[in-house]
Design a protein around this motif. Sequence first.
Motif, short mmCIF file in Angstrom:
data_model
loop_
_atom_site.label_atom_id
_atom_site.label_comp_id
_atom_site.label_asym_id
_atom_site.label_seq_id
_atom_site.Cartn_x
_atom_site.Cartn_y
_atom_site.Cartn_z
N LYS A 1 -0.41 1.58 -5.41
CA LYS A 1 0.25 1.01 -6.27
C LYS A 1 -0.65 -0.51 -6.36
O LYS A 1 -0.62 -0.84 -7.71
CB LYS A 1 1.51 0.42 -5.37
CG LYS A 1 2.40 1.31 -4.99
CD LYS A 1 3.56 1.02 -4.52
CE LYS A 1 3.60 0.09 -3.10
NZ LYS A 1 3.67 1.12 -2.09
N ASP A 2 -1.33 -1.28 -5.53
CA ASP A 2 -1.98 -2.52 -5.44
C ASP A 2 -2.89 -2.40 -5.12
O ASP A 2 -3.64 -1.32 -4.47
CB ASP A 2 -1.29 -3.28 -4.69
CG ASP A 2 0.35 -3.83 -4.77
OD1 ASP A 2 0.83 -3.94 -5.82
OD2 ASP A 2 0.90 -3.69 -3.85
N VAL A 3 -4.24 -3.24 -5.60
CA VAL A 3 -5.57 -3.26 -5.47
C VAL A 3 -6.02 -4.45 -4.74
O VAL A 3 -5.43 -5.47 -5.02
CB VAL A 3 -6.31 -2.69 -6.59
CG1 VAL A 3 -6.07 -1.47 -7.28
CG2 VAL A 3 -6.40 -3.82 -7.52
N THR A 4 -6.95 -4.36 -3.88
CA THR A 4 -7.71 -5.58 -3.48
C THR A 4 -9.32 -5.56 -3.74
O THR A 4 -9.62 -4.40 -3.71
CB THR A 4 -7.28 -5.75 -2.02
OG1 THR A 4 -7.71 -7.25 -1.67
CG2 THR A 4 -8.25 -4.84 -1.01
N GLU B 1 -7.11 0.84 -11.11
CA GLU B 1 -6.00 0.75 -11.57
C GLU B 1 -5.64 1.96 -12.62
O GLU B 1 -4.70 2.71 -12.34
CB GLU B 1 -5.40 -0.50 -12.47
CG GLU B 1 -5.18 -1.66 -11.53
CD GLU B 1 -4.89 -3.02 -12.21
OE1 GLU B 1 -4.56 -3.69 -11.35
OE2 GLU B 1 -5.37 -3.26 -13.38
N GLY C 1 -7.48 0.32 -3.02
CA GLY C 1 -6.26 0.58 -3.47
C GLY C 1 -5.13 1.24 -2.49
O GLY C 1 -5.79 1.99 -1.63
N ASN C 2 -3.96 1.04 -2.64
CA ASN C 2 -2.88 1.75 -1.78
C ASN C 2 -2.00 2.79 -2.59
O ASN C 2 -1.02 3.30 -2.19
CB ASN C 2 -2.13 0.86 -0.97
CG ASN C 2 -1.26 -0.01 -1.65
OD1 ASN C 2 -1.27 0.14 -2.63
ND2 ASN C 2 -0.80 -1.07 -1.00
N PRO D 1 0.23 -2.02 2.95
CA PRO D 1 0.05 -3.54 2.19
C PRO D 1 -1.51 -3.55 2.20
O PRO D 1 -1.99 -3.58 3.28
CB PRO D 1 0.73 -4.34 2.61
CG PRO D 1 1.97 -3.40 3.31
CD PRO D 1 1.38 -2.43 3.81
N SER E 1 -6.27 5.28 -4.16
CA SER E 1 -6.18 5.02 -2.89
C SER E 1 -7.38 5.08 -2.07
O SER E 1 -8.30 5.96 -2.32
CB SER E 1 -5.07 6.13 -2.39
OG SER E 1 -3.86 6.22 -2.89
N ASN F 1 -5.19 4.69 -10.37
CA ASN F 1 -3.98 4.57 -9.23
C ASN F 1 -4.54 4.91 -7.79
O ASN F 1 -4.27 5.45 -6.89
CB ASN F 1 -2.79 5.68 -9.29
CG ASN F 1 -2.11 5.37 -10.58
OD1 ASN F 1 -1.86 4.12 -10.92
ND2 ASN F 1 -1.67 6.66 -11.31
N VAL G 1 -11.51 -3.42 -10.96
CA VAL G 1 -10.08 -3.55 -10.86
C VAL G 1 -9.34 -2.56 -11.65
O VAL G 1 -8.51 -1.75 -11.53
CB VAL G 1 -9.36 -4.94 -10.76
CG1 VAL G 1 -7.85 -4.91 -11.03
CG2 VAL G 1 -9.55 -5.63 -9.58
#
Length: 363
Positions: free
Chosen positions: A194-197, A237, A191-192, A292, A242, A240, A233
């Motif tokens: 905000k978003d995750v991969t 989430e 995660g960063n 990103p 990172s 949050n 995921v």
Amino acid sequence: MSSTKTIGIIGGGQLGQMMAISAIYMGHKVITLDPASDCPSSRVSEVIAAPYDDVDALRQLADCCDVLTYEFENVDADGLDAVIKDGQLPQGTELLRISQNRIFEKDFLSNKAQVTVAPYKVVTSSLDLEDIDLSKNYVLKTATGGYDGHGQKVITSAKDLEEANALANSAECVLEEFVNFDLEISVIVSGNGKDVTVFPVQENIHRNNILSKTIVPARISDRLADRAKAIAVKIAEQLNLSGTLCVEMFATADDIIVNEIAPRPHNSGHYSIEACDFSQFDTHILGVLGAPLPAINLHEPAVMLNVLGQHVEAAERYVTENPSAHLHMYGKLEAKHNRKMGHVTLFSNEPDNVVEFGKGIDF
Ligand code: AMP
């Protein structure tokens, strides 16, 4: 503002070294804190040689770095809180505290992230084991300090229970029901903030409680694989997240049960260096920098074999006979028994035919 950062990594073992290599590819500078000045990361970064709980050394690291991260979860969270400036440790110390203590971890997983874990209860002394139903099997695990199966007792009989009582009286524990799993799997997620991969699902084979072989993709149904990724995921989430996190799970015939989380790149994700278009270390660095994150593709089915101290010669022979296999050696000076010295990744559609090093010799 320069896009080149100085990244401080607490811990200079193989995970810190591979994080540093990713960071260097991206143009960043790395400084490592490790008690050993000749640790694996010393090959690729500056090293501040000091114990992990040395607050002055942590402050020195914090003072000369833009961003801090760690390669293992048993970092002194209070010490870090005392030295970090706002936002300097994107992973935060809360995630460290959760993963340092199985009682907090279970509570987080079952109550906050609301994912399925094995039925469990907190055990503070042998009194809490008095009324357990021995028609079922259990695993008693110490809340802190356990790794690779240490601090654990499987209970399948009254005799096991006696030994478990001694463990329960020596430390706070968690009692879990024994899961009759088909496979052990794990999922890497990054995660960063905000978003995750998320990475493909990995199948893990352990010997003597140490990871021996990882097969990707795991040999489970698409439905279960999607579920495992969705669980990873969901956890990311909720945090949050990172950086990179590994979620270790059990796959049964029709369900996925979360075992534990590791807030860092993980041995089971090493295959991603060659087999995915971005590795778990690349996404860790991107994640802690708040950059990103790319979607992850697996180029081809892959197998990773761990190289322990007793396997070094066999691994070196293997890659001379199979030059398309990728040998990674971490640069550890002494090849001790069961010490992780390196790993090999190869592409294969026939994972059963890829034989673990030392199989039949020292298992
Ligand atoms: P852990 O330290 O929690 O990763 O546990 C080490 C190993 O013990 C796991 O990789 C599993 O093989 C086994 N194990 C742990 N918990 C359970 C459980 N509740 N049921 C069955 N096996 C378990």
